[in-house]
Design a protein around this motif. Structure first.
Motif, PDB file in Angstrom:
ATOM      1  N   ASP A  11       8.229   9.158  -4.704  1.00 10.46           N
ATOM      2  CA  ASP A  11       8.095   8.253  -3.561  1.00 10.46           C
ATOM      3  C   ASP A  11       9.024   7.047  -3.677  1.00 10.46           C
ATOM      4  OD1 ASP A  11       6.232   9.869  -2.379  1.00 10.46           O
ATOM      5  OD2 ASP A  11       4.494   8.786  -3.165  1.00 10.46           O
ATOM      6  N   CYS A  12       9.136   6.502  -4.894  1.00 17.80           N
ATOM      7  CA  CYS A  12       9.951   5.304  -5.076  1.00 17.80           C
ATOM      8  C   CYS A  12      11.449   5.597  -4.976  1.00 17.80           C
ATOM      9  CB  CYS A  12       9.643   4.652  -6.424  1.00 17.80           C
ATOM     10  SG  CYS A  12       9.990   5.716  -7.844  1.00 17.80           S
ATOM     11  N   ASP A  13      11.831   6.870  -5.008  1.00 17.95           N
ATOM     12  CA  ASP A  13      13.246   7.243  -4.948  1.00 17.95           C
ATOM     13  C   ASP A  13      13.681   7.736  -3.581  1.00 17.95           C
ATOM     14  OD1 ASP A  13      13.650   6.630  -7.635  1.00 17.95           O
ATOM     15  OD2 ASP A  13      12.984   8.618  -8.290  1.00 17.95           O
ATOM     16  N   CYS A  54      17.653   9.301  -7.339  1.00 19.66           N
ATOM     17  CA  CYS A  54      17.194   8.142  -6.566  1.00 19.66           C
ATOM     18  C   CYS A  54      18.181   7.915  -5.424  1.00 19.66           C
ATOM     19  CB  CYS A  54      17.113   6.897  -7.454  1.00 19.66           C
ATOM     20  SG  CYS A  54      16.591   5.409  -6.562  1.00 19.66           S
TER      21      CYS A  54
END
Length: 465
Positions: A420-422, A307
């Protein structure tokens, strides 16, 4: 105070018993496994008292009855003389693996989440109780110390490490605890056992034993604490090789009873030899072959463990720079070799200038089918150059001094893109993009200066003549 309670009747699995009768007996004894809510959604009853339990000595006996072979220095079976069946079963049926050699470190206390957030590569504060994530523990240079599973409970975390890494990881954590941190680090490996049920049949086994839909229908890492023979049992969705299955953790005193109950479902036992074959075929890196201070998570195809937008952590700056500049050097791939090779053998590829060094073998195994398979690291900077493909997959290479022909193969475990969130946030993306452009401009400027110097040298040479 012992963790375990007195056992009820057991389903003994031995060669002299009829396996079908034993399987029926195991199903009829569901109440022993009691895979229903145990009244506690935490593992404190399993791990809160770490005094060594009254250990039941029957586990090794059950395993030896199934043909287990032990060697000095190994606490779990190396083989059951069934490697061929085990490899087939992990893909087509089901296997039972004693994974108790993977150390289990308990990290607890009010500051446990914040502490691990700064010590590992994933967004730990985003892991909710009842969930788990794979993560890397890194050096300041972004190199790998270990690949672990972080299991979040109500009272803290279980950190499941690679074999042989328990003491190292525990010491690493303790070294980084500040005086103001309210964190406790405890190795609970000796007080617990860990098994894995893997393969397509694993879901049916856990369903038959009335595991709740919380885990059966959950994502990788979903877990719950249930009751087995009066003792707490942690059931985690997923396995370390990416095969469908479950990871089960129980007190040492309940290990033999759990093993015999699971064995009754006619699944093949798997030793570490067969596990290593399956590991190489699936592309799962291990300590120290691939997971070491020569490689980053990006090199090993562990993008899912990184992340870049959670803030600072050990190794974060180095990983962000590599991602920013697209500066990763290596990619881990599978390799099908025509003849045996060895870890450390160099790999060559034909370029416009002849044979060029492209990488090296990191792990090798002869499969039960007589194939020669390996994992390797290949130089990604060679891709796209003259006479070179845009991807290593399917490329013909040569291995070792004898230039043995081999084919690069895709393997399922590695990931090669961040979630995507990382990904870096937009503001960070812009900064990284600027850094990348600056890096490219600097390289272009250096190239121009070199060309100017070459022209000047040529002019001087012509004047002298």
């Amino acid at each position: 105070m012992p963790i375990g309670l007195t056992y009820g009747p057991r389903c003994h699995v031995a060669h002299s018993l009829n396996r079908r009768t034993c399987q029926l007996s195991a199903i009829q004894q569901r109440s022993r496994l009691c895979l229903v809510a145990s009244g506690s959604d935490d593992v404190s009853s399993l791990l809160g008292d770490i005094g060594l339990p009254d250990i039941d000595q029957d586990l090794e006996g059950y395993q030896e009855e199934a043909g287990a072979v032990f060697i000095d220095g190994q606490s779990v079976p190396v083989s059951y003389g069934n490697n061929s069946k085990a490899i087939y079963s992990v893909e087509e049926d089901g296997v039972l693996l004693d994974a108790s050699d993977c150390p289990r470190i308990r990290v607890a206390g009010p500051d446990a989440a914040a502490f691990l957030h700064g010590q590992t590569s994933v967004n730990v504060e985003g892991i909710r109780p009842g969930n788990s994530k794979e993560a890397c523990i890194l050096t300041a240079q972004g190199r790998i110390i270990d690949l672990v599973l972080l299991v979040r409970t109500e009272s803290g975390f279980l950190v499941i490490c690679s074999p042989g890494m328990g003491q190292h990881i525990a010491d690493h954590f303790r070294k980084h605890i500040f005086m103001s941190d309210d964190v406790e680090v405890q190795d609970v490996s000796a007080a617990t056992a860990m098994f894995r049920v893997m393969g397509p049949k694993s879901n049916d086994i856990l369903y038959t034993l009335e595991l709740s839909e919380t885990v059966l229908g959950g994502e990788f890492g979903t877990h719950e604490v249930v009751g087995f023979d009066g003792e707490p049992l942690i059931v985690i969705k997923g396995t370390d090789l990416g095969y469908s299955g479950y990871t089960l953790i129980i007190s040492e005193s309940g290990a033999a009873a759990l093993w015999s109950t699971l064995s009754a479902f006619e699944i093949e036992p798997m030793g570490t030899e067969a596990w290593n074959i399956a590991r190489i075929l699936s592309g799962r890196p291990k300590v120290p072959s691939e997971l070491n201070d020569s490689y980053t998570p990006f090199d090993c195809g562990l993008y899912h463990t990184v992340c870049l937008n959670k803030g600072c952590y050990v190794g974060q700056e180095a990983l962000a720079k590599i991602y920013n500049l697209d500066a990763g050097k290596w990619e881990m791939w599978g390799l099908a070799v025509e003849k045996p090779c060895a870890a450390g053998d160099e790999i060559f590829v034909v370029t416009s200038e002849g044979h060029a060094k492209a990488g090296k073998v990191s792990s090798y195994v002869d499969t039960v089918a007589g194939e020669h398979r390996a994992l390797c690291f290949l130089d990604r900077k060679l891709l796209g150059k003259e006479h070179m493909p845009s991807t290593w997959n399917g490329t013909v290479v040569n291995v070792g001094e004898d230039m043995v022909q081999a084919y690069v193969k895709s393997v399922p475990y590695p990931t090669r893109a961040l979630n995507d969130c990382d990904r870096p946030k937009k503001s960070v993306d812009a900064k990284l993009a600027q850094g990348k452009v600056a890096h490219q401009d600097e390289k272009s400027r250096d190239d121009k200066l070199r060309q100017m110097q070459e022209r000047l040298d040529a002019w001087k040479s012509s004047q002298n003549n």
